[in-house]
Design an enzyme around this catalytic site. Sequence first.
Site, PDB file in Angstrom:
ATOM      1  N   ASP A  61       0.824  -1.349   0.080  1.00 35.84           N
ATOM      2  CA  ASP A  61       0.085  -0.080  -0.016  1.00 35.84           C
ATOM      3  C   ASP A  61       0.816   1.345  -0.027  1.00 35.84           C
ATOM      4  O   ASP A  61       1.654   1.344  -0.878  1.00 35.84           O
ATOM      5  CB  ASP A  61      -0.865  -0.084   1.228  1.00 35.84           C
ATOM      6  CG  ASP A  61      -1.991   1.088   1.289  1.00 35.84           C
ATOM      7  OD1 ASP A  61      -3.090   0.961   0.496  1.00 35.84           O
ATOM      8  OD2 ASP A  61      -1.915   2.110   1.963  1.00 35.84           O
ATOM      9  N   HIS A  76      -6.797  -6.739  -0.893  1.00 34.74           N
ATOM     10  CA  HIS A  76      -5.945  -5.709  -0.587  1.00 34.74           C
ATOM     11  C   HIS A  76      -5.003  -6.071   0.577  1.00 34.74           C
ATOM     12  O   HIS A  76      -3.788  -5.783   0.483  1.00 34.74           O
ATOM     13  CB  HIS A  76      -6.795  -4.265  -0.292  1.00 34.74           C
ATOM     14  CG  HIS A  76      -5.580  -3.159  -0.128  1.00 34.74           C
ATOM     15  ND1 HIS A  76      -4.891  -2.586  -1.380  1.00 34.74           N
ATOM     16  CD2 HIS A  76      -5.379  -2.371   0.941  1.00 34.74           C
ATOM     17  CE1 HIS A  76      -4.093  -1.959  -0.657  1.00 34.74           C
ATOM     18  NE2 HIS A  76      -4.333  -1.545   0.687  1.00 34.74           N
TER      19      HIS A  76
END
Length: 329
Positions: free
Chosen positions: A108, A305
């Site tokens: 991320d 994610h």
Amino acid sequence: MSALESMMPPVKRASVNGVEIAHYEAGPREGVPIVLCHGFPELAFSWRHQIKAFGDAGRWVIAPDQRGYGLSSKPGGVADYDLEHLTGDLVGLLDHLGIEKAIFVGHDWGGIVVWQMPLMHPGRVAGVIGLNTPFLPRAPADPIAIMRNRFGPDMYIVWFQNPDEPEAVLGADTAKTMRFFMRKPAGPAAGAGLSSEGGGGSTFAFRDLLRGWDGQTGPEQLLTPDELDVFADAFREGGFFGPVSWYRNFTRNWERSESLPTRIDGLPCLMITAELDAVLSPAMAEPMPAFIGDLETHMVRGSGHWTQQEKPEEVNRLMLDWLDRRFPK
């Protein structure tokens, strides 16, 4: 005993680059160290499965709470969170530990930071692993202007440019906020559910989605209650100003990056994508071979994610296999 205490090594602290960086270490202090850099809204704790696996495999691994997060310092200025400071903290941590070069692993936002390391501090980088976050060439214009034009004012990165409101919304109930984010790909926080439906709705409008969410989770919940408490307590204590301010430097970072190199050559790089990541899709990594001379790419199937927490065994296997081939002990 909290999950932080039971699942992580003892915390260490380093005064570097004008801040104190809390970090966790495992494995023997030999070979090329591996530095794990978390994303938003996360902590070094996000890497708990990798810290144990890497340490057990005889790899020296270091995971910091980056500035603004967890037990590390939280400076009060927006510009304190630009890439110059974020990469500088990692260099300072290497200096503190007496390390010349490290392999930097980022997920991320941490991925944005580690892909900048060889551009901004090439002498300190032995290799780079991107998890979900691809290397992206410099945007042709201010990225916030591009995002505002394409997605509208409610898209979360554009919304994060506003002062105070994002911190208030995210911090109103940190346990609910963390349950909202930390889910496997199912329900309203995955795939098309991240888009506000209706005329002119912005995609990834986290403000409206979070406010409208009833807080209930089913099998898509990723964390145990004890793990969730670690995140919720950290953000209740530390707030969201620092983490959101990383996003408030997109324009500043873009303005200051004009003279940086545009390629990464002579450096082993690994890119691991996640099949079901709605924010950082595998397609975003497809152009990377044009910019990186030594690149290996893999996809983790069935993961959303939060890949290092959703599919830790697969992530550990891919990383350790690459490390054994490119950086044998």
